[in-house]
Enzyme design. Structure first.
Site, PDB file in Angstrom:
ATOM      1  N   TYR A  87       0.872  -1.178   0.000  1.00 38.56           N
ATOM      2  CA  TYR A  87       0.000   0.000   0.000  1.00 38.56           C
ATOM      3  C   TYR A  87       0.907   1.225   0.000  1.00 38.56           C
ATOM      4  O   TYR A  87       1.691   1.422   0.925  1.00 38.56           O
ATOM      5  CB  TYR A  87      -0.910  -0.002   1.230  1.00 38.56           C
ATOM      6  CG  TYR A  87      -2.104  -0.929   1.106  1.00 38.56           C
ATOM      7  CD1 TYR A  87      -3.377  -0.413   0.910  1.00 38.56           C
ATOM      8  CD2 TYR A  87      -1.956  -2.306   1.168  1.00 38.56           C
ATOM      9  CE1 TYR A  87      -4.478  -1.248   0.789  1.00 38.56           C
ATOM     10  CE2 TYR A  87      -3.043  -3.148   1.047  1.00 38.56           C
ATOM     11  CZ  TYR A  87      -4.309  -2.612   0.861  1.00 38.56           C
ATOM     12  OH  TYR A  87      -5.388  -3.449   0.735  1.00 38.56           O
ATOM     13  N   HIS A 115      -4.452  -2.480  -7.865  1.00 47.34           N
ATOM     14  CA  HIS A 115      -5.720  -3.134  -7.504  1.00 47.34           C
ATOM     15  C   HIS A 115      -6.792  -2.147  -7.100  1.00 47.34           C
ATOM     16  O   HIS A 115      -7.950  -2.272  -7.485  1.00 47.34           O
ATOM     17  CB  HIS A 115      -5.518  -4.141  -6.363  1.00 47.34           C
ATOM     18  CG  HIS A 115      -6.794  -4.810  -5.977  1.00 47.34           C
ATOM     19  ND1 HIS A 115      -7.545  -4.395  -4.908  1.00 47.34           N
ATOM     20  CD2 HIS A 115      -7.466  -5.822  -6.559  1.00 47.34           C
ATOM     21  CE1 HIS A 115      -8.632  -5.150  -4.831  1.00 47.34           C
ATOM     22  NE2 HIS A 115      -8.605  -6.013  -5.825  1.00 47.34           N
ATOM     23  N   HIS A 146      -3.099   0.456  -3.825  1.00 45.14           N
ATOM     24  CA  HIS A 146      -2.797  -0.923  -3.467  1.00 45.14           C
ATOM     25  C   HIS A 146      -2.162  -1.607  -4.674  1.00 45.14           C
ATOM     26  O   HIS A 146      -2.798  -1.795  -5.708  1.00 45.14           O
ATOM     27  CB  HIS A 146      -4.095  -1.648  -3.064  1.00 45.14           C
ATOM     28  CG  HIS A 146      -3.941  -3.112  -2.830  1.00 45.14           C
ATOM     29  ND1 HIS A 146      -5.020  -3.955  -2.686  1.00 45.14           N
ATOM     30  CD2 HIS A 146      -2.840  -3.906  -2.722  1.00 45.14           C
ATOM     31  CE1 HIS A 146      -4.591  -5.197  -2.494  1.00 45.14           C
ATOM     32  NE2 HIS A 146      -3.279  -5.178  -2.527  1.00 45.14           N
ATOM     33  N   HIS A 173     -17.072  -4.145  -2.429  1.00 46.59           N
ATOM     34  CA  HIS A 173     -15.642  -4.469  -2.434  1.00 46.59           C
ATOM     35  C   HIS A 173     -15.324  -5.698  -1.598  1.00 46.59           C
ATOM     36  O   HIS A 173     -15.690  -5.795  -0.425  1.00 46.59           O
ATOM     37  CB  HIS A 173     -14.840  -3.279  -1.902  1.00 46.59           C
ATOM     38  CG  HIS A 173     -13.353  -3.487  -1.933  1.00 46.59           C
ATOM     39  ND1 HIS A 173     -12.651  -3.655  -3.105  1.00 46.59           N
ATOM     40  CD2 HIS A 173     -12.438  -3.578  -0.935  1.00 46.59           C
ATOM     41  CE1 HIS A 173     -11.355  -3.820  -2.835  1.00 46.59           C
ATOM     42  NE2 HIS A 173     -11.207  -3.784  -1.519  1.00 46.59           N
TER      43      HIS A 173
END
Length: 614
Positions: free
Chosen positions: A205, A237, A309, A391
């Site tokens: 991240y 991502h 990410h 998500h």
């Protein structure tokens, strides 16, 4: 077939074919299925039918299909082209071994076809529910479209293998997202990485703080779109945009750092409020004409943190990334300021999934108590939700954002029964939904952990799991997160844990008794337990009844008073059943009806060809 059916069918087909002559208004949606723009589709739909036009860079056959997984097996496909000036189209299906079979029920109707020196165009339609077991029912959920083409037309022995001219793309055919159309000349600014070296590890991240443009008056952001570096479509991502404290250390602006790292600068921890979310496979998002993200006033974001990410499961080395977001903004103000609420399961190791489960359900609660306190204080008339992003990670199979009023379930805000990890974007709602004080929401996620040998944990990696719904709404209120997490004590009790070591000095904390778990962390104890499908199902049932820890946070690091309280899941008075699938009649009657339609199709084809100048 009743005596009125032929006349009704004739009128319907006449209308359908007439509309083909003025096709500009029928195909409201479009997509390029491949990266090079060689295979493009347009489509439109009503309550019962869907119509496609495909344009492909070939003079041979075109293949178009709907797949349960994105692979060739068990797919519903059509193959067609234009041969010697005459268009053709046949309905096929593939079995579990990928063998192609001609479908006994030809459910796709050819509307027209044409070709020039480089391209072939075909248009065809079908019912959303064809009542054919070899066809896929088309719903509002994600559809995995597969495509192929070849330089040769279909011969007597069937289609020649397409080779590398093939691919897949996930779409929501009945809920295809927002238009990218905005006024020409609209100002924009970019938030973009500058050649960030992506670490040689599975999950990273990366966070960077930016300053929004200095404006002399209020503006509205009206569209946000991703700028993914070419070739990095599977590396990036998701991207989250957070509002930071306006008094942060200015020296940290434009500096990047690995997120959630012990050495991360203090200012990065002030960036708590989600402003926008994008995930893999998604396109940009255009706000509705009456709402936008406010910037330029004293209460609006000045500094933001962009969190990217990176998903690098193959541990590639030497990757450098310059992806980011582009934000379009306008001085022409909309009526409402838009906001985002994160709902679902609080991301934590206390969210856990046993291995080997075909169907495991997790529920994240945005509780009645949180919505009562926050909305009573901020907006007693309620907020209007206009889009939802669902998500999860790799084990996710289906997600639903459920809505309750006085413990009675209403229609879901959003759902996806065919969730695709590689395709996550905001779904605009066909009708905005009002959330009132005292309503409650449940984000329900269904997972499949078959093939996994150990527990799957709530966490940041794509091999970990999440269960979240991001709600875009107006008018903006001081509520950033509305989530829950099942209590850990009951989960440990299920596997026989009696006591943990206190005081707690390590994370994950350590078990004291019984002896078989002594000195193991609670994650190690959970992995040591001998899971079976029966035990996993019993664990799932138990967890959904456990007391839960409530998260109800304001912007920044402030909280509503309900935050951290332990409450029991609500006792629901009634729940929605799944929407009924269109009833299918007798198969022979359907075949008879289709034969009649095909006859009419042949009779009207000359009319159609004339108006299309074939």
């Amino acid at each position: 077939m009743s005596e009125n059916q032929p006349l009704s069918a004739l009128l319907f087909l006449t209308s359908l074919f007439s509309s083909a002559c003025s096709q500009g208004t029928r195909f409201v949606h479009s997509a390029a299925l491949d990266a090079d723009g060689r295979y493009n589709i347009k489509w439109g739909f009503d309550e019962s039918t869907i119509t496609f036009e495909v344009q492909v860079e070939t003079r041979g056959y075109i293949g178009f299909g709907l797949s349960p997984t994105g692979a060739m097996s068990s797919s519903d496909i059509v193959i067609g082209g234009v041969l010697n000036g005459s268009p053709y189209l046949l309905d096929y299906y593939t079995d579990s071994n990928r063998k192609v079979h001609k479908d006994a029920l030809q459910s796709y109707q050819l509307l027209y076809g044409r070709e020039n020196d480089t391209h072939t165009v075909l248009a065809f339609s079908r019912n959303l529910q064809t009542c054919d077991d070899n066809d896929k029912v088309i719903t509002g959920s994600t559809v995995r479209v597969i495509w192929a083409f070849h330089a040769e037309d279909v011969g007597v022995s069937g289609p020649v293998y397409h080779g590398t001219n093939r691919g897949r793309k996930s779409l929501r055919l009945l809920n295809p997202g927002t238009s990218s159309s905005i006024p020409a000349g609209t100002a924009f600014f970019d938030l973009q990485n500058e050649e960030v070296p992506v670490p040689h590890k599975d999950t990273t991240y990366w966070c960077q703080i930016f300053k929004f443009p200095e404006l002399k008056k209020k503006h509205h952001i009206i569209r946000i779109e991703p700028m993914i570096q070419k070739g990095h479509e599977n590396l990036v991502h998701h991207i989250l945009l957070y509002q930071c404290d306006s008094n942060l250390n200015k020296s940290e602006i434009n500096r990047g750092h690995e997120c959630y790292h012990p050495n991360m600068p203090d200012s990065f921890f002030t960036c708590e409020t989600v402003l926008f979310a994008w995930a893999i496979g998604g396109e940009g998002f255009t706000y509705p004409p009456h709402a936008g993200m406010s910037i330029g006033t004293s209460t609006d974001p000045v500094y933001v943190q962009m969190e990217i990410h990176f998903d690098n499961p193959s541990l590639q080395r030497g990757i450098v990334d310059s992806s980011g977001l582009r934000l379009y903004y306008s001085p022409s103000l909309r009526r409402y300021d838009a906001g985002v609420i994160e709902t679902g399961v609080w991301v934590s190791l206390y969210h856990m999934l046993p291995p080997g489960m075909q169907d495991y359900i997790t529920e994240g609660h945005c509780t009645q108590e949180c919505l009562q306190e926050s909305l009573d204080s901020e907006m007693a008339s309620g907020i209007h939700v206009f889009a939802v992003l669902l998500h999860a990670h790799l084990a996710g199979r289906a997600i639903k954002a459920r809505h309750f009023r006085q413990q009675v379930e209403l229609q879901p805000l959003a759902s996806d029964d065919q969730f695709d990890f590689n395709f996550q974007e905001f779904q605009p709602l066909s009708q905005e939904r009002i959330i009132l004080p005292g309503d409650s929401l449940i984000t329900e996620c269904r997972y499949n952990t078959k093939g996994r040998m150990n527990m799957t944990w709530g966490g940041l990696s794509t091999r970990d799991e999440m269960c979240l719904s991001y709600l875009l709404y107006y008018p903006r209120v001081n509520l950033a997160r509305c989530e829950s997490l099942p209590e850990i004590t009951g989960q440990l009790k299920f596997i026989g844990v009696k006591e943990i070591q206190e005081p707690v000095t390590t994370w994950p904390f350590v078990i004291k008794s019984p002896k078989k778990y002594s000195n193991l962390s609670f994650t190690e104890a959970m992995d040591k337990y001998k899971w079976t499908r029966k035990r996993g199902k019993a664990f799932n049932d138990a967890v959904r009844k456990l007391p839960m820890n409530v998260r109800c946070s304001k912007f920044g690091q402030d909280e509503w008073t309900i935050q951290g309280m332990i409450i029991s899941p609500p006792e629901l008075k009634s729940e929605q059943t799944s929407a009924a699938v269109v009833a299918c009649g007798n198969v022979s009657e359907i075949q008879c009806g289709r034969s009649f339609v095909l006859l009419l199709t042949a009779c009207l084809l000359l009319i159609l060809q004339t108006c299309l100048h074939l």
